[in-house]
Design a protein around this motif. Structure first.
Motif, short mmCIF file in Angstrom:
data_model
loop_
_atom_site.label_atom_id
_atom_site.label_comp_id
_atom_site.label_asym_id
_atom_site.label_seq_id
_atom_site.Cartn_x
_atom_site.Cartn_y
_atom_site.Cartn_z
N ALA A 94 -4.68 12.83 4.22
CA ALA A 94 -4.59 11.45 3.71
C ALA A 94 -5.94 10.75 3.80
O ALA A 94 -6.37 10.07 2.86
N LEU A 95 -6.62 10.93 4.92
CA LEU A 95 -7.92 10.27 5.09
C LEU A 95 -8.95 10.85 4.14
O LEU A 95 -9.88 10.15 3.71
N GLY A 96 -8.79 12.12 3.79
CA GLY A 96 -9.69 12.72 2.81
C GLY A 96 -9.55 12.06 1.45
O GLY A 96 -10.54 11.83 0.74
N ILE A 97 -8.31 11.74 1.07
CA ILE A 97 -8.07 11.05 -0.20
C ILE A 97 -8.68 9.65 -0.16
O ILE A 97 -9.30 9.19 -1.12
N VAL A 98 -8.51 8.97 0.98
CA VAL A 98 -9.09 7.63 1.15
C VAL A 98 -10.60 7.68 0.97
O VAL A 98 -11.19 6.87 0.24
N GLU A 99 -11.22 8.65 1.63
CA GLU A 99 -12.68 8.73 1.58
C GLU A 99 -13.18 9.08 0.17
O GLU A 99 -14.18 8.53 -0.30
N ARG A 100 -12.47 9.96 -0.51
CA ARG A 100 -12.90 10.35 -1.86
C ARG A 100 -12.80 9.18 -2.84
O ARG A 100 -13.70 8.96 -3.65
N LEU A 101 -11.71 8.42 -2.76
CA LEU A 101 -11.53 7.32 -3.71
C LEU A 101 -12.43 6.14 -3.38
O LEU A 101 -12.85 5.40 -4.27
N ASP A 102 -12.70 5.93 -2.08
CA ASP A 102 -13.70 4.94 -1.67
C ASP A 102 -13.47 3.59 -2.36
O ASP A 102 -14.38 3.00 -2.95
N SER A 103 -12.23 3.10 -2.30
CA SER A 103 -11.86 1.84 -2.93
C SER A 103 -10.88 1.12 -2.02
O SER A 103 -10.56 1.61 -0.93
N TYR A 104 -10.39 -0.04 -2.45
CA TYR A 104 -9.52 -0.86 -1.59
C TYR A 104 -8.39 -0.03 -1.00
O TYR A 104 -7.63 0.65 -1.71
N THR A 105 -8.27 -0.08 0.32
CA THR A 105 -7.23 0.67 1.03
C THR A 105 -6.60 -0.23 2.08
O THR A 105 -7.29 -0.94 2.81
N GLU A 106 -5.27 -0.18 2.17
CA GLU A 106 -4.56 -0.96 3.17
C GLU A 106 -3.42 -0.12 3.76
O GLU A 106 -2.94 0.83 3.14
N VAL A 107 -3.02 -0.50 4.95
CA VAL A 107 -1.86 0.12 5.59
C VAL A 107 -0.61 -0.51 4.99
O VAL A 107 -0.53 -1.73 4.84
N SER A 108 0.36 0.31 4.63
CA SER A 108 1.59 -0.21 4.04
C SER A 108 2.44 -0.91 5.09
O SER A 108 2.18 -0.82 6.29
N SER A 109 3.49 -1.59 4.64
CA SER A 109 4.32 -2.38 5.56
C SER A 109 5.03 -1.52 6.60
O SER A 109 5.33 -1.98 7.69
N SER A 110 5.27 -0.25 6.28
CA SER A 110 5.94 0.64 7.24
C SER A 110 5.01 1.04 8.38
O SER A 110 5.47 1.46 9.45
N GLY A 111 3.71 0.93 8.14
CA GLY A 111 2.74 1.35 9.15
C GLY A 111 2.45 2.84 9.12
O GLY A 111 1.55 3.31 9.82
N THR A 112 3.20 3.58 8.30
CA THR A 112 3.02 5.03 8.25
C THR A 112 2.45 5.50 6.91
O THR A 112 2.35 6.70 6.66
N GLY A 113 2.10 4.54 6.06
CA GLY A 113 1.56 4.90 4.75
C GLY A 113 0.32 4.10 4.41
O GLY A 113 -0.08 3.19 5.15
N LEU A 114 -0.28 4.45 3.29
CA LEU A 114 -1.49 3.78 2.83
C LEU A 114 -1.38 3.48 1.34
O LEU A 114 -0.81 4.27 0.58
N HIS A 115 -1.91 2.33 0.95
CA HIS A 115 -2.07 1.99 -0.47
C HIS A 115 -3.55 2.04 -0.80
O HIS A 115 -4.37 1.49 -0.06
N ILE A 116 -3.88 2.66 -1.92
CA ILE A 116 -5.25 2.65 -2.42
C ILE A 116 -5.21 2.14 -3.85
O ILE A 116 -4.40 2.62 -4.66
N ILE A 117 -6.06 1.19 -4.18
CA ILE A 117 -6.14 0.67 -5.55
C ILE A 117 -7.57 0.83 -6.04
O ILE A 117 -8.53 0.43 -5.36
N ALA A 118 -7.71 1.43 -7.21
CA ALA A 118 -9.02 1.64 -7.82
C ALA A 118 -8.90 1.37 -9.31
O ALA A 118 -7.83 1.02 -9.81
N GLU A 119 -10.01 1.52 -10.01
CA GLU A 119 -9.98 1.46 -11.47
C GLU A 119 -9.97 2.88 -12.00
O GLU A 119 -10.78 3.71 -11.60
#
Length: 314
Positions: A98-123
């Motif tokens: 999961a962190l590898g995907i975050v690093e590759r996309l290198d765009s807005y990332t937040e922890v989801s409301s469950s605390g066990t997921g991540l949202h990433i938004i890019a163009e």
């Protein structure tokens, strides 16, 4: 900093609490909703239509009044794409995948409301070559959308990724690596019985003939800007200024959305009584079983943001 050694940081514009937690790039677009328990409440229906979506400040104000949360809606033709990594914690920590995907996309990332997921938004855009959902190799799964979905945002920025960035190439590569390919579909000309085609409708009580006469009558009124000639030409089966029958079909169906008040069943009935009707309308053209007609009506309903509010000519 090592590959997975993320640190939290505050951004002066986008991560200082309240509305400033969210990227300014998203707040520039009137694509916001208010949700409770991840379900839309403002608007509660029709949130897919741009006319019903809110400016950020309005959504934030209503969310505060109602005790809800703001959500950002991905729209057809818009520049944004969302990556939803769900259940990607193991032993209380986000997985390396999961962190590898975050690093590759290198765009807005937040922890989801469950605390066990991540949202990433890019163009970027969702690839038609891939499905929207795929299981990750460690734990959890990934979902990717660029239209007809929304993220209930938390503003709990992860790893200092506070801004939305343009990442079209990487967006495609991540989908290549983590999403299964879409089922390949070969058109066979198979007909789908009308009884098996599902359309919402019946709310207007009007008939195709009443719709046609209404278009003609409104077109005669000088105080309206209705171009009834063009619509009636399409109704009769002519392509008008369109370069192909398919293009004229879509233009006609988009007009039917307005005149039929978004009533899918009535739109279908109008097309069937028109000179445009041909076997292609009932042919299965898509891998999910949609016919040519079903898909075009649904596209028109997603795009439509205005409906006829007058009385039908009897």
């Amino acid at each position: 900093m090592s590959r997975f050694d993320f640190t939290f940081q505050q951004d002066s514009e986008d991560n200082t609490g309240g509305g400033d937690r969210f990227p300014s790039r998203l707040k520039e677009h009137d694509q916001w909703l208010v949700t409770q328990d991840k379900k839309p409440i403002v608007p509660s229906e029709g949130w897919q239509k741009s006319v019903n979506q809110l400016a950020f400040t309005e959504a934030q104000s209503k969310a505060e009044q109602l005790g809800g949360a703001v959500a950002f809606c991905f729209t057809e033709g818009g520049p944004f794409i969302g990556f939803d990594l769900d259940d990607v914690k193991e032993g209380g920590e986000f997985t390396n995948e999961a962190l590898g995907i975050v690093e590759r996309l290198d765009s807005y990332t937040e922890v989801s409301s469950s605390g066990t997921g991540l949202h990433i938004i890019a163009e970027g855009d969702h690839s038609d070559d891939h499905k929207h959902r795929g299981d990750l190799s460690e734990v959890g799964h990934l979902e990717v959308y660029d239209e007809s979905r929304y993220f209930a945002l938390t503003g709990d920025v992860y790893g200092g990724f506070t801004s939305v960035e343009s990442r079209s190439t990487v967006v495609r590569e991540v989908q290549d690596d983590h999403l299964p390919e879409s089922q390949k579909f070969s058109f066979t000309g198979q007909q789908k019985p009308v009884s098996e085609q599902g359309f919402d409708g019946g709310k207007t009580g009007a008939t195709p003939e009443q719709v046609r006469r209404t278009i003609e009558e409104y077109g005669k009124c000088r105080h309206t800007d209705v171009d009834h000639t063009r619509v009636i030409h399409w109704w009769r089966g002519q392509n008008g200024m369109k370069t192909s029958a398919s293009e004229a079909d879509m233009a006609f169906i988009e007009q039917l959305y307005f005149w039929c008040q978004g009533d899918q069943q009535l739109m279908d009935e109008c097309f069937r009584t028109s000179g445009r009707m041909r076997p292609k309308w009932d042919e299965v053209h898509y891998s999910n079983g949609d016919t040519y007609g079903e898909r075009h009506i649904r596209i028109a309903c997603r795009r439509g943001d205005d409906e006829f509010d007058g009385r039908y000519v009897q």
